[in-house]
Scaffold this motif. Sequence first.
Motif, short mmCIF file in Angstrom:
data_model
loop_
_atom_site.label_atom_id
_atom_site.label_comp_id
_atom_site.label_asym_id
_atom_site.label_seq_id
_atom_site.Cartn_x
_atom_site.Cartn_y
_atom_site.Cartn_z
N ALA A 132 0.76 -1.24 -0.13
CA ALA A 132 -0.10 0.04 -0.08
C ALA A 132 0.83 1.21 0.14
CB ALA A 132 -0.91 -0.06 1.32
N TYR A 133 1.74 1.20 1.00
CA TYR A 133 2.73 2.38 1.09
C TYR A 133 3.73 2.53 -0.23
CZ TYR A 133 -0.02 3.03 5.36
OH TYR A 133 -0.82 3.31 6.28
N GLY A 134 4.02 1.40 -0.60
CA GLY A 134 5.08 1.53 -1.63
C GLY A 134 4.37 1.99 -2.87
N ASN A 149 18.99 3.95 -8.87
CA ASN A 149 18.75 2.68 -9.90
C ASN A 149 18.15 1.88 -8.86
OD1 ASN A 149 19.99 3.90 -12.02
ND2 ASN A 149 22.20 3.32 -11.45
N MET A 150 18.70 1.57 -7.74
CA MET A 150 18.21 0.68 -6.64
C MET A 150 16.55 0.98 -6.40
SD MET A 150 19.16 -0.34 -2.75
CE MET A 150 18.36 1.02 -2.19
N PHE A 151 16.16 1.97 -6.36
CA PHE A 151 14.87 2.45 -6.26
C PHE A 151 13.91 2.33 -7.29
CE2 PHE A 151 16.29 5.25 -2.35
CZ PHE A 151 16.06 4.40 -1.53
N THR A 152 14.54 2.61 -8.58
CA THR A 152 13.85 2.10 -9.69
C THR A 152 13.35 1.03 -9.86
OG1 THR A 152 15.26 4.17 -10.65
CG2 THR A 152 14.05 2.66 -12.07
N SER A 153 14.38 -0.04 -9.82
CA SER A 153 14.00 -1.59 -10.04
C SER A 153 13.05 -1.87 -8.68
CB SER A 153 15.46 -2.26 -9.55
OG SER A 153 16.26 -1.95 -10.42
N LEU A 154 13.07 -1.65 -7.66
CA LEU A 154 12.22 -1.73 -6.65
C LEU A 154 10.60 -1.16 -7.05
CD1 LEU A 154 13.79 -1.32 -3.30
CD2 LEU A 154 13.08 -3.22 -4.14
N ALA A 155 10.59 -0.07 -7.63
CA ALA A 155 9.30 0.52 -8.19
C ALA A 155 8.77 -0.01 -9.25
CB ALA A 155 9.45 1.95 -8.45
N SER A 156 9.64 -0.51 -10.17
CA SER A 156 9.09 -1.24 -11.31
C SER A 156 8.62 -2.50 -11.02
CB SER A 156 10.24 -1.36 -12.43
OG SER A 156 11.05 -0.07 -12.78
N TYR A 157 9.19 -3.28 -10.24
CA TYR A 157 8.55 -4.60 -9.79
C TYR A 157 7.96 -4.56 -8.39
CZ TYR A 157 11.67 -5.82 -13.76
OH TYR A 157 12.45 -5.85 -15.22
N TYR A 163 3.36 -9.68 -4.17
CA TYR A 163 2.58 -10.75 -4.67
C TYR A 163 3.26 -11.99 -4.13
CZ TYR A 163 -0.07 -14.54 -6.92
OH TYR A 163 -0.70 -15.23 -7.21
N LEU A 164 4.89 -12.09 -4.63
CA LEU A 164 5.67 -13.05 -4.32
C LEU A 164 6.10 -13.28 -2.98
CD1 LEU A 164 8.30 -13.04 -7.54
CD2 LEU A 164 6.21 -14.41 -7.09
N VAL A 165 5.98 -12.13 -2.26
CA VAL A 165 6.35 -12.42 -0.84
C VAL A 165 5.07 -12.75 -0.18
CG1 VAL A 165 6.96 -11.17 1.52
CG2 VAL A 165 8.04 -10.65 -0.88
#
Length: 373
Positions: A132-134, A149-157, A163-165
């Motif tokens: 929710a907060y992401g 770059n790190m946050f970009t990957s987290l935001a993209s996926y 869902y996987l967690v």
Amino acid sequence: MESEYSDNIRKRNRERAAELSSEDDSKLIEDRLDKAEVVPSTDKSEESFYLQCVPKKWRNYTVRFIITWILLAGFIFIIYLGPVALSIFVLFVQLKCFDEIITIGYRVYRSYNLPWFRTLSWMFLFIVNYYAYGEFLSSYFSYYIHRENMFTSLASYHRMISYLVYIVVFCGFIFSLKKGFYFKQFTMFGFTHVTLLLIVTQSHLIIQNLFEGLVWFVLPCLCVIVNDIMAYMFGYFFGRTPLIKLSPKKTWEGYIGGGLSTIVFAFFAAYVVAQFPHMTCPVNFDIRTHELTVSCTPSSVFQFKEYALFPILTTRKFVLCPFQFHILVIAIFASVIGPFGGFFASGFKRAFKIKVSHINHIYNCNFEILGFC
């Protein structure tokens, strides 16, 4: 005295746990839990000492009066600290409420020696909050996130990770199932998810309202607070007619008096608050200073205009802002529906034979009105 009281409670709990663990009949365990008496955890001797000079009839009123002003002062201080402090406060209340409700389920789980209930519940809470907060933070801080770059990957996926967690924790629940207790475990699984729906969803909506302008958080909260205070005052001095069996002390006089007082308060409070851009402007992220800012040209909702409220009686016009009419709707909702959050908390504590904290009680009243806003 306090240490002796705590030692006696711990001793009694150990004896009760040993007795329950020796029983083979799970039905008997459930019956004993249902019939167990809740031992108060507060010692009123110290309270009585400080209130000796107060007439007995006024002691409860005096305690409530002092606590109310302490809580109001704390609330005003948090508002002064700004939207980030308010968001942290909302998250703290969310965690506290979730902990209290899950502890009820944990008591049942522990009596059956069932594993992982509390751990899995907190993991589900973490996942739902992360999702929710992401999403919310990704939209508000998109410039900063896409620069790293790190946050970009987290935001993209972000959604895939969430869902996987969740699936991993879900599989953990399946592995925790114990033969002979499937129904009880699936019941508690549903209990956890309903708790997440009520608490996390509402806290997420509250923070979204907060970032649209502090006024959309502060005034609805004050409506609930004023309604609670004035309902108690009217009920205390004029209450004669019982309102609902769930709360025997609630009266129709308190309900109606609190509602009318809330509407009057909201109308005039909105007039005052609408004059402060810090309260009415949405929170924005400034990409130049990398700070949250609260400054804007007030929208038309907060701009004052002349209204002929009583054209038949007089030609006089009144200077008001449209937000005052918005807040009237919110105040009516807070007055009519808000108390049912308190009734819900009363029914909850009677169903499980527990004492609901003031934080949980206040949250139950506020989540309806803030979700409505």
